[in-house]
Design an enzyme around this catalytic site. Structure first.
Site, PDB file in Angstrom:
ATOM      1  N   GLY A 227       0.825  -1.188   0.000  1.00 14.80           N
ATOM      2  CA  GLY A 227       0.000   0.000   0.000  1.00 14.80           C
ATOM      3  C   GLY A 227       0.866   1.248   0.000  1.00 14.80           C
ATOM      4  O   GLY A 227       0.378   2.356   0.175  1.00 14.80           O
ATOM      5  N   GLY A 270       4.409  -3.789  -4.602  1.00 14.84           N
ATOM      6  CA  GLY A 270       4.428  -3.943  -6.052  1.00 14.84           C
ATOM      7  C   GLY A 270       4.706  -2.582  -6.654  1.00 14.84           C
ATOM      8  O   GLY A 270       5.797  -2.274  -7.133  1.00 14.84           O
ATOM      9  N   ARG A 307      -5.331   1.660 -16.778  1.00 12.05           N
ATOM     10  CA  ARG A 307      -5.497   2.287 -15.460  1.00 12.05           C
ATOM     11  C   ARG A 307      -6.248   3.623 -15.481  1.00 12.05           C
ATOM     12  O   ARG A 307      -7.084   3.855 -14.612  1.00 12.05           O
ATOM     13  CB  ARG A 307      -4.140   2.464 -14.771  1.00 12.05           C
ATOM     14  CG  ARG A 307      -3.415   1.147 -14.526  1.00 12.05           C
ATOM     15  CD  ARG A 307      -2.134   1.345 -13.723  1.00 12.05           C
ATOM     16  NE  ARG A 307      -2.409   1.567 -12.333  1.00 12.05           N
ATOM     17  CZ  ARG A 307      -2.304   2.711 -11.702  1.00 12.05           C
ATOM     18  NH1 ARG A 307      -1.858   3.779 -12.334  1.00 12.05           N
ATOM     19  NH2 ARG A 307      -2.600   2.813 -10.441  1.00 12.05           N
ATOM     20  N   TYR A 311      -9.422   2.976 -13.126  1.00 12.67           N
ATOM     21  CA  TYR A 311      -9.407   3.537 -11.768  1.00 12.67           C
ATOM     22  C   TYR A 311      -9.279   5.055 -11.757  1.00 12.67           C
ATOM     23  O   TYR A 311      -8.866   5.606 -10.742  1.00 12.67           O
ATOM     24  CB  TYR A 311      -8.181   3.091 -10.983  1.00 12.67           C
ATOM     25  CG  TYR A 311      -7.741   1.688 -10.982  1.00 12.67           C
ATOM     26  CD1 TYR A 311      -8.504   0.694 -10.368  1.00 12.67           C
ATOM     27  CD2 TYR A 311      -6.502   1.344 -11.512  1.00 12.67           C
ATOM     28  CE1 TYR A 311      -8.018  -0.599 -10.297  1.00 12.67           C
ATOM     29  CE2 TYR A 311      -6.021   0.053 -11.437  1.00 12.67           C
ATOM     30  CZ  TYR A 311      -6.790  -0.914 -10.827  1.00 12.67           C
ATOM     31  OH  TYR A 311      -6.298  -2.179 -10.732  1.00 12.67           O
ATOM     32  N   CYS A 337     -12.081   1.419 -30.169  1.00 18.67           N
ATOM     33  CA  CYS A 337     -13.460   1.834 -30.389  1.00 18.67           C
ATOM     34  C   CYS A 337     -14.260   1.741 -29.089  1.00 18.67           C
ATOM     35  O   CYS A 337     -15.140   0.895 -28.919  1.00 18.67           O
ATOM     36  CB  CYS A 337     -14.070   1.032 -31.522  1.00 18.67           C
ATOM     37  SG  CYS A 337     -13.228   1.428 -33.059  1.00 18.67           S
ATOM     38  N   GLU A 338     -13.846   2.556 -28.154  1.00 18.98           N
ATOM     39  CA  GLU A 338     -14.495   2.818 -26.873  1.00 18.98           C
ATOM     40  C   GLU A 338     -13.958   4.201 -26.527  1.00 18.98           C
ATOM     41  O   GLU A 338     -12.975   4.636 -27.106  1.00 18.98           O
ATOM     42  CB  GLU A 338     -13.981   1.883 -25.758  1.00 18.98           C
ATOM     43  CG  GLU A 338     -14.108   0.431 -26.008  1.00 18.98           C
ATOM     44  CD  GLU A 338     -15.327  -0.189 -25.355  1.00 18.98           C
ATOM     45  OE1 GLU A 338     -16.007   0.511 -24.576  1.00 18.98           O
ATOM     46  OE2 GLU A 338     -15.588  -1.354 -25.651  1.00 18.98           O
ATOM     47  N   TYR A 365       1.069  -2.409 -12.990  1.00 16.39           N
ATOM     48  CA  TYR A 365      -0.317  -2.610 -13.430  1.00 16.39           C
ATOM     49  C   TYR A 365      -0.599  -1.999 -14.796  1.00 16.39           C
ATOM     50  O   TYR A 365      -1.692  -1.525 -15.057  1.00 16.39           O
ATOM     51  CB  TYR A 365      -1.294  -2.066 -12.368  1.00 16.39           C
ATOM     52  CG  TYR A 365      -0.997  -2.627 -11.004  1.00 16.39           C
ATOM     53  CD1 TYR A 365      -1.222  -3.982 -10.747  1.00 16.39           C
ATOM     54  CD2 TYR A 365      -0.445  -1.850  -9.998  1.00 16.39           C
ATOM     55  CE1 TYR A 365      -0.910  -4.525  -9.516  1.00 16.39           C
ATOM     56  CE2 TYR A 365      -0.133  -2.388  -8.762  1.00 16.39           C
ATOM     57  CZ  TYR A 365      -0.369  -3.728  -8.531  1.00 16.39           C
ATOM     58  OH  TYR A 365      -0.056  -4.272  -7.319  1.00 16.39           O
TER      59      TYR A 365
END
Ligand SMILES: *Cc1c(COP(=O)(O)O)cnc(C)c1O
Length: 412
Positions: A227, A270, A307, A311, A337-338, A365
């Protein structure tokens, strides 16, 4: 990434040379930065017996795993496949901690076979595991201390509604399961999710963890997960590791004294180890002026770095091809295509079509969450080690998209 002689470099290697050599889009990682982060953590806990398990879901390239092994790290694996990658990278099974969530007992038994350390995060599996293995296979137990240490609900795992860990309120039940099956608990673990903003709140979680740990007499290790937050932009909050190291070392020494033995304090970073060591490079295909916005459209999208869309993560963007240009405002988007927006209204030095943009904090990530959506190839990965560049993963090609497809010859 620095600006040297009017060009952006990563550990002295010019970024534009990397794109010329390996094409775009491209992931680039520097070992120098990973080592710096690792050593910073070691230094912060000088005098305390610690073990750092690299949480490899952040970035799973075998070379990265090998690099951390070389520094003395263990590995934190959340799936049996990550365990297998760890073994392939040369880790001893006992240096791998396997911390799955909601996996089957069969998968956990596979990990037992391989000989890694098993961290259990629910009572149902604990019971079945104990019934099956009893005293023969020691376990770690993941608790949920019910603290909310960080800001982002989507990545916090320690709060009351989280699916992770066994609630501290269920410890009497855990004790019964342990005693009934003669189980040996060697580690107590928590991982409250990314982004510790408030060290005091986190220390409260530690107090709860240590309070629980007192009730387990066979411990070797207390694992506080991760964290550790890194800065994503100037002025961003980040976990002050030196400060944190001081408070936690003192608290842990006090605990060991009461416990009667010196235990190992473990971490599983990480993001802290690899986020800032990574860059994602992409080329601008189109500069598109609409009535309200100037879009910079790249040769990549949410398929390669999700990411920002997933998020709302912030990744700083710079124009590598025009390092000293006039700052203008762009919305940086992908080619999928989004609606795959990397960043709204960013001040970036003037962009021309064909320019190379670099995203920072692209070590954790990013590649590990990439996909083939829109049937695009995943990018290549390059490692900069001691100021030299190495290809560590090839760019995909059409065979990679069709490899496992079974084309029905006679039926269709
Ligand atoms: C993801 C994960 C980590 C690493 O978290 P970071 O925020 O990237 O440091 C550590 N431990 C466990 C169990 C995890 O699932």
């Amino acid at each position: 990434m620095d600006l040297l002689n009017m060009q952006y470099v990563i550990d002295d290697v010019p970024i534009e040379d990397l794109v010329r050599k390996y094409d775009s889009p491209l992931y680039v990682y520097e070992t120098a930065k990973m080592e710096k982060q690792y050593k910073q953590l070691v230094k912060a806990f000088k005098g305390t017996k610690i073990k750092i398990y690299y949480a490899c879901k952040a970035l799973t390239n075998l070379n990265i795993l090998k690099f951390f092994k070389g520094l003395g790290a263990g590995l934190d694996a959340v799936s049996i496949q990550e365990v297998m990658l760890g073994i392939k990278a040369g880790y001893d099974p006992e240096d791998i901690i396997y911390t799955p969530n909601c996996v089957s007992l069969e998968e956990i038994d596979q990990a037992v076979e391989i000989g890694v350390r098993i961290n259990i995060d629910n009572i149902s599996i604990l019971e079945q595991f104990g019934h099956h293995h009893g005293e023969k296979v020691p376990v770690w137990i993941r608790i949920n201390p019910h603290i909310m240490a960080g800001g982002n609900q989507k990545i916090s795992t320690g709060h009351i509604d989280s699916k992770f860990g066994i609630s501290i309120y269920q410890m009497p039940h855990v004790q019964r399961v342990i005693e009934t099956n003669n189980m040996k608990v060697e580690g107590i673990h928590m991982h409250t999710g990314s982004d510790i903003l408030d060290v005091d709140v986190f220390m409260r979680g530690i107090d709860i963890l240590l309070d629980t740990a007192k009730n387990f007499p066979d411990l070797e290790c207390i694992d506080i997960g991760s964290g550790f937050k890194v800065a994503y932009q100037d002025g961003d909050n980040y976990t002050d590791i030196q400060d944190f190291g001081k408070s936690l070392s003192a608290r842990f020494a006090e605990f060991c004294k009461d416990y009667g033995r010196e235990l190992t304090l473990a971490f599983e970073p990480g993001k802290f180890l690899v986020s800032e060591a990574g860059y994602f490079l992409a080329r601008v295909n189109v500069v598109k002026q609409t009535t309200s916005t100037v879009f910079a459209g790249l040769d990549t999208g949410m398929n390669h770095m999700i990411r920002p869309m997933f998020y709302d993560a912030y990744h700083q963007v710079v124009n590598v091809s025009n390092p000293t240009g006039k700052l203008r405002i762009y919305t940086v988007v992908g080619y999928i295509c989004e609606t795959d927006t990397f960043g709204w209204n960013r001040k970036i030095s003037e962009i021309s079509e064909g320019d190379i943009l670099a995203f920072k904090n692209a070590g954790a990530y990013c590649y590990s969450m990439s996909s083939n959506y829109n049937s695009r190839y995943r990018p290549a990965e390059v490692l900069i080690h001691k100021k030299k560049d190495y290809l560590i993963r090839k760019r995909e090609e059409i065979a990679d998209l069709t490899r496992n497809q079974v084309v029905l010859e006679d039926v269709l």
